[in-house]
Enzyme design. Structure first.
Site, mmCIF file in Angstrom:
data_model
loop_
_atom_site.group_PDB
_atom_site.id
_atom_site.type_symbol
_atom_site.label_atom_id
_atom_site.label_comp_id
_atom_site.label_asym_id
_atom_site.label_seq_id
_atom_site.Cartn_x
_atom_site.Cartn_y
_atom_site.Cartn_z
ATOM 1 N N GLU A 46 -26.070 34.761 -73.586
ATOM 2 C CA GLU A 46 -25.901 34.031 -72.325
ATOM 3 C C GLU A 46 -24.841 32.959 -72.533
ATOM 4 O O GLU A 46 -24.993 32.084 -73.394
ATOM 5 C CB GLU A 46 -27.217 33.396 -71.891
ATOM 6 N N ASP A 57 -31.649 21.493 -67.350
ATOM 7 C CA ASP A 57 -31.387 21.411 -68.782
ATOM 8 C C ASP A 57 -31.772 20.068 -69.376
ATOM 9 O O ASP A 57 -31.659 19.016 -68.737
ATOM 10 C CB ASP A 57 -29.906 21.684 -69.053
#
Length: 257
Positions: A46, A57
């Site tokens: 990814e 995140d």
């Protein structure tokens, strides 16, 4: 057949997918990292598109994104770097990024660029499933891109079954309703969530992400899904080592010991 689908047909368990942020630790390290990961038997990669406000995140990936943006990484630059990647790399490649920079680039143009570079799938964490179905699915399908949707412990069973029915590739099973970041173990609540999703007998394979960092968490993920996605731990090692070979070797050792 799309490379993601080929992977899950060929390998049913212990699939290892690695996330890193394009442009970190250096602007021109993207392709070398991908090649190093494939060389070290990683099954899927990814590639993170850096963004100034990555809401899903944790601090490790936020810091990597900030570094990448300061280095000058952009979507245009990333696609330029990936132009010839399929001359040497065979494993599935997924772009993971937030909707804002993708829309600024133009979604059709973005999908076309993905197709030209040999990208197999997309993960857009802030794209709602309903909006995807209504406004984006047709374009993604036209370019043979698998749109990977995320589910969490808070996702309703009805929504999970809709995702299972209307997407292809795999389901990204987020281990907890929290930001990314390495964990030492999964508690009983998370294990129960894994077991519950497994008991639903979905047709799509699943990958567990968020918190995978060692043998214990990797094995727990693989026991209830096709494999695991590791991001923060690898990104952290990459930042410390500045060398993708050393970083992946240290990570693979952590998954064994």
């Amino acid at each position: 057949m799309n490379r993601i689908n080929q992977l899950f047909e060929k390998k049913k368990r212990n699939i290892l997918s690695i996330y890193f942020c394009a442009g970190h630790p250096t602007l021109d390290s993207t392709c070398q990292i991908i090649k190093t990961l494939e060389k070290n038997q990683v099954d899927m990669v990814e590639i993170g598109i850096p963004f100034s406000d990555p809401i899903a995140d944790g601090p490790v990936i936020q810091s990597a994104a900030t570094c990448a943006l300061r280095n000058g990484m952009s979507l245009k630059k990333l696609f330029s770097q990936l132009t010839d990647i399929r001359q040497t790399v065979q494993i599935p490649l997924i772009l993971m990024g937030y909707l804002n920079p993708i829309m600024q680039y133009g979604f059709d143009k973005f999908c076309r660029s993905c197709r030209e570079c040999g990208i197999d799938g997309l993960i857009i964490p802030d794209l709602p499933f309903k909006e995807y179905m209504e406004n984006y699915k047709e374009t993604a399908d036209r370019y043979d891109l698998r749109m990977i949707m995320l589910i969490t412990p808070e996702t309703s069973e009805e929504r999970i079954r809709l995702i299972d029915e209307h997407t292809s590739g795999f389901i990204y099973m987020v281990s907890s309703a929290a930001i990314t970041g390495a964990q030492k173990s999964f508690n009983e609540q998370k294990q129960a969530y894994f077991h519950h999703i497994d008991s639903m007998q979905l047709k799509m394979p699943r990958m567990v992400g968020f918190g995978i960092s060692n043998r214990q968490t990797f094995e727990a993920a693989c026991a209830n899904a096709s494999g695991a996605i590791i991001g923060s731990k690898f990104v952290s090692l990459l930042g410390e080592c500045g060398n993708s070979d050393q970083a992946i070797h240290q990570l693979l050792e952590a998954l064994k010991s």
